[in-house]
Design a protein around this motif. Sequence first.
Motif, mmCIF file in Angstrom:
data_model
loop_
_atom_site.group_PDB
_atom_site.id
_atom_site.type_symbol
_atom_site.label_atom_id
_atom_site.label_comp_id
_atom_site.label_asym_id
_atom_site.label_seq_id
_atom_site.Cartn_x
_atom_site.Cartn_y
_atom_site.Cartn_z
ATOM 1 N N SER A 56 0.825 -1.208 0.000
ATOM 2 C CA SER A 56 0.000 0.000 0.000
ATOM 3 C C SER A 56 0.861 1.260 0.000
ATOM 4 O O SER A 56 0.569 2.229 -0.720
ATOM 5 C CB SER A 56 -0.920 -0.005 1.220
ATOM 6 O OG SER A 56 -1.696 1.161 1.266
ATOM 7 N N ALA A 57 1.919 1.252 0.801
ATOM 8 C CA ALA A 57 2.827 2.412 0.828
ATOM 9 C C ALA A 57 3.525 2.591 -0.517
ATOM 10 O O ALA A 57 3.673 3.722 -1.015
ATOM 11 C CB ALA A 57 3.853 2.223 1.943
ATOM 12 N N LEU A 58 3.953 1.489 -1.122
ATOM 13 C CA LEU A 58 4.594 1.563 -2.434
ATOM 14 C C LEU A 58 3.626 2.104 -3.477
ATOM 15 O O LEU A 58 4.010 2.889 -4.353
ATOM 16 C CB LEU A 58 5.094 0.170 -2.834
ATOM 17 C CG LEU A 58 5.884 0.066 -4.140
ATOM 18 C CD1 LEU A 58 7.170 0.885 -4.052
ATOM 19 C CD2 LEU A 58 6.204 -1.391 -4.453
ATOM 20 N N TYR A 59 2.370 1.702 -3.388
ATOM 21 C CA TYR A 59 1.331 2.195 -4.297
ATOM 22 C C TYR A 59 1.224 3.714 -4.227
ATOM 23 O O TYR A 59 1.209 4.407 -5.252
ATOM 24 C CB TYR A 59 0.010 1.526 -3.925
ATOM 25 C CG TYR A 59 -1.212 2.045 -4.636
ATOM 26 C CD1 TYR A 59 -1.684 1.421 -5.776
ATOM 27 C CD2 TYR A 59 -1.904 3.155 -4.155
ATOM 28 C CE1 TYR A 59 -2.819 1.886 -6.428
ATOM 29 C CE2 TYR A 59 -3.033 3.622 -4.798
ATOM 30 C CZ TYR A 59 -3.485 2.980 -5.934
ATOM 31 O OH TYR A 59 -4.609 3.452 -6.573
ATOM 32 N N LYS A 60 1.164 4.251 -3.023
ATOM 33 C CA LYS A 60 0.965 5.688 -2.854
ATOM 34 C C LYS A 60 2.175 6.493 -3.303
ATOM 35 O O LYS A 60 2.053 7.521 -3.963
ATOM 36 C CB LYS A 60 0.637 5.992 -1.402
ATOM 37 C CG LYS A 60 -0.669 5.364 -0.947
ATOM 38 C CD LYS A 60 -0.863 5.532 0.535
ATOM 39 C CE LYS A 60 -2.148 4.873 0.982
ATOM 40 N NZ LYS A 60 -2.115 3.428 0.798
ATOM 41 N N VAL A 61 3.365 6.019 -2.939
ATOM 42 C CA VAL A 61 4.579 6.762 -3.288
ATOM 43 C C VAL A 61 4.815 6.736 -4.797
ATOM 44 O O VAL A 61 5.160 7.759 -5.401
ATOM 45 C CB VAL A 61 5.782 6.193 -2.516
ATOM 46 C CG1 VAL A 61 7.073 6.854 -2.969
ATOM 47 C CG2 VAL A 61 5.598 6.396 -1.017
ATOM 48 N N LEU A 62 4.619 5.565 -5.423
ATOM 49 C CA LEU A 62 4.797 5.481 -6.868
ATOM 50 C C LEU A 62 3.754 6.314 -7.607
ATOM 51 O O LEU A 62 4.045 6.910 -8.644
ATOM 52 C CB LEU A 62 4.723 4.020 -7.314
ATOM 53 C CG LEU A 62 5.929 3.146 -6.959
ATOM 54 C CD1 LEU A 62 5.720 1.725 -7.469
ATOM 55 C CD2 LEU A 62 7.221 3.724 -7.527
ATOM 56 N N PHE A 63 2.538 6.340 -7.080
ATOM 57 C CA PHE A 63 1.509 7.172 -7.707
ATOM 58 C C PHE A 63 1.911 8.637 -7.676
ATOM 59 O O PHE A 63 1.745 9.364 -8.664
ATOM 60 C CB PHE A 63 0.172 6.972 -7.006
ATOM 61 C CG PHE A 63 -0.973 7.670 -7.666
ATOM 62 C CD1 PHE A 63 -1.720 7.032 -8.633
ATOM 63 C CD2 PHE A 63 -1.296 8.988 -7.339
ATOM 64 C CE1 PHE A 63 -2.784 7.675 -9.260
ATOM 65 C CE2 PHE A 63 -2.350 9.632 -7.953
ATOM 66 C CZ PHE A 63 -3.093 8.979 -8.913
ATOM 67 N N LYS A 64 2.438 9.077 -6.554
ATOM 68 C CA LYS A 64 2.872 10.463 -6.437
ATOM 69 C C LYS A 64 4.042 10.747 -7.377
ATOM 70 O O LYS A 64 4.119 11.825 -7.982
ATOM 71 C CB LYS A 64 3.273 10.743 -4.980
ATOM 72 C CG LYS A 64 3.783 12.146 -4.723
ATOM 73 C CD LYS A 64 2.693 13.178 -4.905
ATOM 74 C CE LYS A 64 3.176 14.575 -4.542
ATOM 75 N NZ LYS A 64 2.131 15.584 -4.762
ATOM 76 N N MET A 65 4.942 9.769 -7.522
ATOM 77 C CA MET A 65 6.118 9.976 -8.351
ATOM 78 C C MET A 65 5.798 9.897 -9.841
ATOM 79 O O MET A 65 6.333 10.673 -10.644
ATOM 80 C CB MET A 65 7.179 8.929 -7.998
ATOM 81 C CG MET A 65 8.496 9.094 -8.744
ATOM 82 S SD MET A 65 9.743 7.907 -8.203
ATOM 83 C CE MET A 65 8.990 6.373 -8.748
ATOM 84 N N VAL A 66 4.915 8.988 -10.249
ATOM 85 C CA VAL A 66 4.647 8.761 -11.666
ATOM 86 C C VAL A 66 3.541 9.675 -12.189
ATOM 87 O O VAL A 66 3.675 10.287 -13.250
ATOM 88 C CB VAL A 66 4.278 7.280 -11.900
ATOM 89 C CG1 VAL A 66 3.874 7.049 -13.357
ATOM 90 C CG2 VAL A 66 5.448 6.377 -11.526
#
Length: 428
Positions: A250-260
């Motif tokens: 879930s954390a990876l989902y949010k951070v990657l969404f913000k980055m991509v």
Amino acid sequence: MKKHSARVAPLSACNSPVLTLTKVEGEDRTRENVVGSTDAQSASAAGGESGTSRRRLHCCVRVTAVQVRKALWGVAMVMCVCSSWAGSTQLAKLTFKQFDAPFTLTWFATTWNCLFFPVYYVGHLCKSPERQTPRQRLRECCRFFGDEGLTPKVFFTKVAPFGLLWILTNYLYLQALRKINTTDVSALFCCNKAFVFLLSWIVLRDRFMGVRIVAAILAIAGIVMMTYADGFHSHSVIGITLVVASASMSALYKVLFKMVLGSAKFGEAALFLSIVGSANFVFISFVPVILYFTHVEYTGSPADIPWAYLCGVAALLFAFNILVNFGIAITYPTLISLGIVLSVPVNAMVDLYTCDINFNTVRLIAVFIICLGFLMLLLPEDWDQCIIRLTTKLRKRDEPAEVAGETGANASLNWRGRGRSSLSTYAR
């Protein structure tokens, strides 16, 4: 790619594989109204102080009314978020007693994401002064993916990976519910916020904050203590590993969404989640079928499936995601996050009366420090400056009172001296 002014909120990201939005459509209009009222007050100052004071009083009353209304909505939102998240967790636990198929349940609940954009469009028709057709609104929201819109290349590079992370997060969470109790699962999943901070600090180069590092350390310590609470049995260790892996996804989902992809407005987020749900239905439907025929998740005939439980879990998760994503339009994000933390004691109370759970000292301390770390991560970035300003204001309030007291004492002494001199003069 089109740039957006929305920001990712620190709190909603804490507990569920959802997009976290803080950009309220119409926020700019509110600011313009406030600026306009301020300009009107400054212009009327030349006319007279009475008119200015009335306008300022009216503005203060209006701002206070808005804050009170948002706080009341926040109380209702806390209760709804808490009940929907705790209810979905408890109902999923009950579902596995009759329908032991976590991936099928994940697929079924994720498919409900298709309803996000239709629900958003209904709200758009009810509140927006400029009503658009579904096609017009869809085209406008598709600009979020770039100037060309949603192309096959964009779908497979920027949407499909997030769909897989969404499914993994939910699947691992449900698998953990099969191994350990709901209290431990809901408490350990709160570590998601600490993982978001650590990944944001490393990947996105976010601001370093000592208090959040302490919160992350508390979360890790809580995980270790939770494992120790059951004596490092293989069954509990597997369950804890699964829920920690779910929080990490879930954390990876949010951070990657913000980055991509950056940040999204309400319509763009609703469209994104609807695409994730539609892609799940189109591309992942063969997996539950394979699991059924290979007897990995065999449930007998379709009549034996508890459809009421499945629909209840999916509906509660859908309601939770709507509240977390769109609730900031009517209240503060911190209050929404508070509802997520309160689901932990709610699950604990339910477990205490419905299942055999041992609330020993180690488990209670672990749950407490994990929730404490979660709450520490809710502090704003300038929390230390806010405390300094608050103490400074309190000191300034005390100083005039002390000065007034000294002035009053000196005045009383002067009056006493004058009284004595006048009496002596009269005696003469």
